[in-house]
Design a protein around this motif. Structure first.
Motif, PDB file in Angstrom:
ATOM      1  N   LEU A 189       0.831  -1.200   0.000  1.00  0.00           N
ATOM      2  CA  LEU A 189       0.000   0.000   0.000  1.00  0.00           C
ATOM      3  C   LEU A 189       0.870   1.255   0.000  1.00  0.00           C
ATOM      4  CD1 LEU A 189      -2.700   1.506   0.278  1.00  0.00           C
ATOM      5  CD2 LEU A 189      -2.510   1.182   2.758  1.00  0.00           C
ATOM      6  N   ASN A 190       1.881   1.284   0.848  1.00  0.00           N
ATOM      7  CA  ASN A 190       2.769   2.449   0.888  1.00  0.00           C
ATOM      8  C   ASN A 190       3.424   2.684  -0.471  1.00  0.00           C
ATOM      9  OD1 ASN A 190       2.403   3.314   3.587  1.00  0.00           O
ATOM     10  ND2 ASN A 190       3.808   1.734   4.327  1.00  0.00           N
ATOM     11  N   GLN A 191       3.811   1.613  -1.120  1.00  0.00           N
ATOM     12  CA  GLN A 191       4.420   1.745  -2.442  1.00  0.00           C
ATOM     13  C   GLN A 191       3.404   2.261  -3.459  1.00  0.00           C
ATOM     14  OE1 GLN A 191       6.260  -1.846  -3.843  1.00  0.00           O
ATOM     15  NE2 GLN A 191       7.213  -0.861  -5.602  1.00  0.00           N
ATOM     16  N   ALA A 192       2.182   1.739  -3.418  1.00  0.00           N
ATOM     17  CA  ALA A 192       1.153   2.160  -4.365  1.00  0.00           C
ATOM     18  C   ALA A 192       0.784   3.631  -4.182  1.00  0.00           C
ATOM     19  CB  ALA A 192      -0.084   1.277  -4.208  1.00  0.00           C
ATOM     20  N   LEU A 193       0.776   4.105  -2.941  1.00  0.00           N
ATOM     21  CA  LEU A 193       0.413   5.494  -2.659  1.00  0.00           C
ATOM     22  C   LEU A 193       1.602   6.446  -2.749  1.00  0.00           C
ATOM     23  CD1 LEU A 193      -2.008   5.043   0.393  1.00  0.00           C
ATOM     24  CD2 LEU A 193      -2.607   5.422  -2.008  1.00  0.00           C
ATOM     25  N   GLY A 194       2.792   5.893  -2.907  1.00  0.00           N
ATOM     26  CA  GLY A 194       3.981   6.735  -2.966  1.00  0.00           C
ATOM     27  C   GLY A 194       4.411   7.277  -1.623  1.00  0.00           C
ATOM     28  N   ASN A 195       4.015   6.598  -0.537  1.00  0.00           N
ATOM     29  CA  ASN A 195       4.390   7.055   0.802  1.00  0.00           C
ATOM     30  C   ASN A 195       5.867   6.767   1.062  1.00  0.00           C
ATOM     31  OD1 ASN A 195       1.723   7.750   1.282  1.00  0.00           O
ATOM     32  ND2 ASN A 195       1.235   5.811   2.286  1.00  0.00           N
ATOM     33  N   ARG A 196       6.534   7.704   1.639  1.00  0.00           N
ATOM     34  CA  ARG A 196       7.923   7.493   2.028  1.00  0.00           C
ATOM     35  C   ARG A 196       7.981   6.673   3.304  1.00  0.00           C
ATOM     36  NH1 ARG A 196      10.783  13.436   0.955  1.00  0.00           N
ATOM     37  NH2 ARG A 196      10.343  13.522  -1.298  1.00  0.00           N
ATOM     38  N   VAL A 197       8.932   5.762   3.344  1.00  0.00           N
ATOM     39  CA  VAL A 197       9.088   4.868   4.491  1.00  0.00           C
ATOM     40  C   VAL A 197      10.509   4.992   5.007  1.00  0.00           C
ATOM     41  CG1 VAL A 197       8.892   2.502   5.321  1.00  0.00           C
ATOM     42  CG2 VAL A 197       7.382   3.298   3.485  1.00  0.00           C
ATOM     43  N   ASP A 198      10.658   5.289   6.292  1.00  0.00           N
ATOM     44  CA  ASP A 198      11.975   5.506   6.882  1.00  0.00           C
ATOM     45  C   ASP A 198      12.552   4.220   7.456  1.00  0.00           C
ATOM     46  OD1 ASP A 198      12.018   8.269   6.388  1.00  0.00           O
ATOM     47  OD2 ASP A 198      10.855   8.675   8.199  1.00  0.00           O
ATOM     48  N   PRO A 247     -10.193   3.973  -2.949  1.00  0.00           N
ATOM     49  CA  PRO A 247     -10.240   2.738  -3.735  1.00  0.00           C
ATOM     50  C   PRO A 247      -8.953   1.921  -3.657  1.00  0.00           C
ATOM     51  CG  PRO A 247     -11.199   4.549  -4.974  1.00  0.00           C
ATOM     52  CD  PRO A 247     -10.565   5.142  -3.759  1.00  0.00           C
ATOM     53  N   VAL A 248      -7.813   2.597  -3.658  1.00  0.00           N
ATOM     54  CA  VAL A 248      -6.535   1.887  -3.538  1.00  0.00           C
ATOM     55  C   VAL A 248      -6.404   1.271  -2.151  1.00  0.00           C
ATOM     56  CG1 VAL A 248      -4.012   2.118  -3.613  1.00  0.00           C
ATOM     57  CG2 VAL A 248      -5.448   3.414  -5.214  1.00  0.00           C
ATOM     58  N   ILE A 249      -6.753   2.020  -1.133  1.00  0.00           N
ATOM     59  CA  ILE A 249      -6.659   1.515   0.241  1.00  0.00           C
ATOM     60  C   ILE A 249      -7.565   0.309   0.423  1.00  0.00           C
ATOM     61  CG2 ILE A 249      -7.048   2.076   2.676  1.00  0.00           C
ATOM     62  CD1 ILE A 249      -6.461   5.029   1.913  1.00  0.00           C
ATOM     63  N   GLN A 250      -8.786   0.379  -0.110  1.00  0.00           N
ATOM     64  CA  GLN A 250      -9.729  -0.732   0.037  1.00  0.00           C
ATOM     65  C   GLN A 250      -9.226  -1.997  -0.655  1.00  0.00           C
ATOM     66  OE1 GLN A 250     -13.267   1.157  -1.480  1.00  0.00           O
ATOM     67  NE2 GLN A 250     -14.063   1.562   0.579  1.00  0.00           N
ATOM     68  N   ARG A 251      -8.520  -1.832  -1.766  1.00  0.00           N
ATOM     69  CA  ARG A 251      -7.984  -2.986  -2.468  1.00  0.00           C
ATOM     70  C   ARG A 251      -6.992  -3.741  -1.579  1.00  0.00           C
ATOM     71  NH1 ARG A 251      -3.723  -2.627  -6.231  1.00  0.00           N
ATOM     72  NH2 ARG A 251      -4.227  -0.422  -6.538  1.00  0.00           N
ATOM     73  N   PHE A 252      -6.145  -3.018  -0.873  1.00  0.00           N
ATOM     74  CA  PHE A 252      -5.170  -3.667  -0.012  1.00  0.00           C
ATOM     75  C   PHE A 252      -5.799  -4.134   1.304  1.00  0.00           C
ATOM     76  CE2 PHE A 252      -2.438  -1.342  -2.927  1.00  0.00           C
ATOM     77  CZ  PHE A 252      -1.524  -2.319  -3.247  1.00  0.00           C
ATOM     78  N   LEU A 253      -6.844  -3.456   1.727  1.00  0.00           N
ATOM     79  CA  LEU A 253      -7.586  -3.915   2.895  1.00  0.00           C
ATOM     80  C   LEU A 253      -8.210  -5.276   2.643  1.00  0.00           C
ATOM     81  CD1 LEU A 253      -9.515  -0.883   4.422  1.00  0.00           C
ATOM     82  CD2 LEU A 253      -7.978  -2.431   5.600  1.00  0.00           C
ATOM     83  N   MET A 254      -8.755  -5.458   1.437  1.00  0.00           N
ATOM     84  CA  MET A 254      -9.343  -6.754   1.098  1.00  0.00           C
ATOM     85  C   MET A 254      -8.277  -7.827   1.020  1.00  0.00           C
ATOM     86  SD  MET A 254     -12.407  -5.963  -1.622  1.00  0.00           S
ATOM     87  CE  MET A 254     -11.384  -5.097  -2.805  1.00  0.00           C
TER      88      MET A 254
END
Length: 259
Positions: A189-198, A247-254
């Motif tokens: 999910l973080n990768q799909a949303l482009g979230n930075r991860v430390d 919609p992206v979050i729900q996909r990974f939630l499922m």
């Protein structure tokens, strides 16, 4: 805050951010008593280890045991935490209670135990590691956000309550961090949303820097710090941004819920 020759009880010090804190704290001259529920798999360099289950019903008695074994403790770093990424209807009540016990109730118990002792010593520090999700509610993290919002409010009130004492109360809120606490769906999910991860080592250095500076509250990462401020001032804008991501979050939630 002076770290040299002080003794800190490090809660959650055998994994993730907690483990990464050991080296920079020791480099700053601190002595460490590392607490965890089970004995660490890897050796802890130059640290004392104590067994402590933060979800235990007798946590107060267990903290008293730790204090008796290590009477020189004059600081606590609460870095322990648990997480669940799932839909609300997929979260069992037992999981909710476990999250509350470890992430929030234990912070109260630890503070209630050590504050009187730190008053007597004339010195003390309570450092709490929170989360960006303690300021921004995020879909799939309703229970986790509840605990972290609670932790943020608790530390804010406690800091103001102890403002006329020699006890420091600090709150540090990392953004997404690379730890084993995150399941594969969260990493994806973080990768799909482009979230930075430390990496945890970066977060650990920032926590120690916060302690050295005696910075009472600190939010790590940009633009996360901006979104924390925006959510406080104009939450409707964050609502709209989250709605577009839903919609992206729900996909990974499922995906996570099907495991």
């Amino acid at each position: 805050m002076q770290l040299r020759d002080r003794t800190f009880l490090l809660l959650g010090g055998t994994g993730g951010i907690g483990r990464a804190l050991i080296e920079p704290l020791q480099a700053a001259g601190a002595r460490l008593v590392v607490a965890s529920r089970s004995q660490p798999v890897l050796p802890l360099p130059d640290c004392d280890w104590v067994q402590l289950d933060l979800a235990a019903a007798n946590l107060g008695a267990e903290l008293a045991r730790v204090s008796e074994q290590h009477p020189l403790i004059d600081g606590v770093i609460h870095c322990a935490g648990q997480n669940r990424f799932c839909r609300l209807d997929a979260l069992a009540m037992a999981d909710w209670q476990q999250l509350m016990a470890v992430n929030l109730t234990s912070a109260f118990a630890v503070s209630a135990h050590f504050v009187p002792r730190f008053r007597e010593r004339g010195q003390g520090a309570l450092v709490f590691v929170g989360s960006t999700f303690g300021s921004i509610g995020f879909p799939g993290y309703s229970a986790y956000c509840a605990t972290k919002f609670g932790l943020r409010g608790f530390t804010e009130a406690l800091r103001r309550e102890l403002a006329d004492t020699p006890i420091d109360v600090l709150y540090v809120a990392p953004r997404a961090t690379q730890t084993t606490m995150n399941p594969g769906a969260v990493d994806a999910l973080n990768q799909a949303l482009g979230n930075r991860v430390d990496p945890p080592e970066t977060v650990a250095r920032d926590i120690v820097d916060t302690m050295v500076r005696s910075q009472t509250r600190r939010y790590l990462g940009w633009p996360e710090r901006f979104f924390v401020m925006l959510n406080g001032l104009l939450p409707r804008l964050v609502d709209q941004a989250m709605r577009r991501q839903l919609p992206v979050i729900q996909r990974f939630l499922m995906t996570e819920g099907s495991k």
